[in-house]
Scaffold this active site. Sequence first.
Site, short mmCIF file in Angstrom:
data_model
loop_
_atom_site.label_atom_id
_atom_site.label_comp_id
_atom_site.label_asym_id
_atom_site.label_seq_id
_atom_site.Cartn_x
_atom_site.Cartn_y
_atom_site.Cartn_z
N SER A 218 0.84 -1.20 0.00
CA SER A 218 0.00 0.00 0.00
C SER A 218 0.87 1.25 0.00
O SER A 218 2.08 1.18 0.19
CB SER A 218 -0.88 0.00 1.24
OG SER A 218 -0.09 0.33 2.36
N LYS A 219 0.20 2.37 -0.22
CA LYS A 219 0.88 3.65 -0.22
C LYS A 219 1.59 3.87 1.11
O LYS A 219 2.69 4.41 1.17
CB LYS A 219 -0.16 4.74 -0.46
CG LYS A 219 0.40 6.09 -0.78
CD LYS A 219 -0.63 6.95 -1.47
CE LYS A 219 -1.77 7.38 -0.56
NZ LYS A 219 -1.37 8.18 0.59
N ARG A 220 0.93 3.42 2.18
CA ARG A 220 1.51 3.61 3.51
C ARG A 220 2.84 2.88 3.69
O ARG A 220 3.73 3.35 4.38
CB ARG A 220 0.51 3.19 4.58
CG ARG A 220 -0.06 4.40 5.30
CD ARG A 220 -1.18 4.01 6.24
NE ARG A 220 -2.30 3.43 5.50
CZ ARG A 220 -2.94 2.32 5.85
NH1 ARG A 220 -2.56 1.66 6.91
NH2 ARG A 220 -3.95 1.87 5.14
N GLY B 268 5.06 2.51 1.45
CA GLY B 268 6.05 3.38 0.82
C GLY B 268 6.51 4.46 1.79
O GLY B 268 7.70 4.70 1.97
#
Length: 508
Positions: free
Chosen positions: A263-265, A267
């Site tokens: 997920s973006k998190r 990253g």
Amino acid sequence: MSKPVRVRFAPSPTGPLHMGGVRTALYNYLFAKKNNGTFVIRIEDTDQTRFVPGAQEYILDALSWCGIMPAEGPGIGGDYGPYIQSERKEIYRPYAELLIEHDKAYYAFDSADDLTAMRDQAKQMGMPNWQYNGVTRLSMKNSLTLSSDDVKNRIENGDPYTIRMKMPRNIDVRFNDEIRGWVVVNTNNLDDKVLFKSDGMPTYHLANVVDDHCMEISHVIRGEEWLPSAPLHVLLYEAFGWDCPKFAHLPLLLKPDGNGKLSKRDGDRLGFPVFPTNWKTSDGDVFPGYREQGYYSGAFINMLAFLGWNPGTTQELFSLDELVEAFTLDRVAKAGAKFDPDKTKWFQQQHLRKHDNKDLAKQLTESSDSTYSHESLETICGLMKERATFVQDILSDGAYLFQKPIEYDPKTIRKKWKDHAKDLMEEWNAVLKSIDTFNPSSIEASFKDFIEKKGVGLGAALPLFRLLVTGRGMGPSMFEIASFLGQDECAERILHGINSVQKLKKGE
Ligand code: GLU
């Protein structure tokens, strides 16, 4: 004769394209090219509530950076356009009505409040997962329970309605996924999905199936998250009496640590981009992209290709054309693929090394305001590229090739700068100044000859020479560096270095 291969990448412009989306586009592209087929981009924007301004432009720009160029799509055209679903709005309603005519779908007049009330009631009765389906539809407001006059009146009055799929009861839906093999789902597990919404727009399911049919898509290659929708799509093809495309559901991309979906998190948490290019939100926040971090698109897609596929050989480095040559769907794995940020850097490093020095020097001239001559840049690229990940590293790691060091590696001082070091280096400086033709091999020969006479090993002496000239404990060939800097500059640096290091030593 089998149908020509036509595949599509069908993103929804609900935000930037995550690297998983780029991989889906890439596999579609590779499959199309490999099979002399056509790669199409279609924008699926039927859910106007989730529309994010700028997302469509972002997606097209990011794919173009990756070299994943469609043969048909928005801004390109083609025989099957328009390629943006909101521009095809008029196409879908007649198809939904056709399904009603054939008793495969029905009008539903239940309001959002009615549905919430039903769900709440079911929850109170101990059924938390209420669904609109073959059982419950009979107690709802729809064209199966209301009289035909009532239905007609409601529609003429302009009452809001949706069109729902009349999901058959207890039928096994089967399809042969190109990656997963046979998938069988019983329709008792599926609900009466909305196909057409009260805002006059089709849902994703209807628009997707109608467009794939109208655009003569032969293979639907998409992420695993769409696998649960596939049985409904298969039933829709059957209901329309159309041939089903072949399906291939790609494995998920997983977090570098643990098993969850990337997920973006992750990253943000682990410090790597999840987007191909920078994404600027309307609030002015910027999410980092691979392009702006200095990655080559070739390295980025090479890495992505390997997230869920392998060529069946030990070869890891591929250009886009080589990937086209090697790609087959039967080498795509079922299991999720773990994203590895270190491996991503490795791909970048390897791609950097493939560029010749001239080319790297050109990239540096274009991307920085360096005023160094092309010739010096070329030499520096030759010296530094084996240790660089990004082209800019060549200038930052090799700064000492242009400027005298201001700092001296403390670890090297601590470990190597012994009592004899000052005298040894002073003597070496005198030898260095007397070298006739100052080139890497003559410097090397003189240095080795000198330390042999002094009875000092290379491991003790070379780090001292490097420390004084570069300030560093490690780096490329010292003899090449010295030759690049020239005799006078080296001599001056050695002298200056001895003084500085001695001072540092005293200050310890
Ligand atoms: N619009 C869907 C998405 O955003 C496409 C799914 C499909 O390829 O069928 O991913």
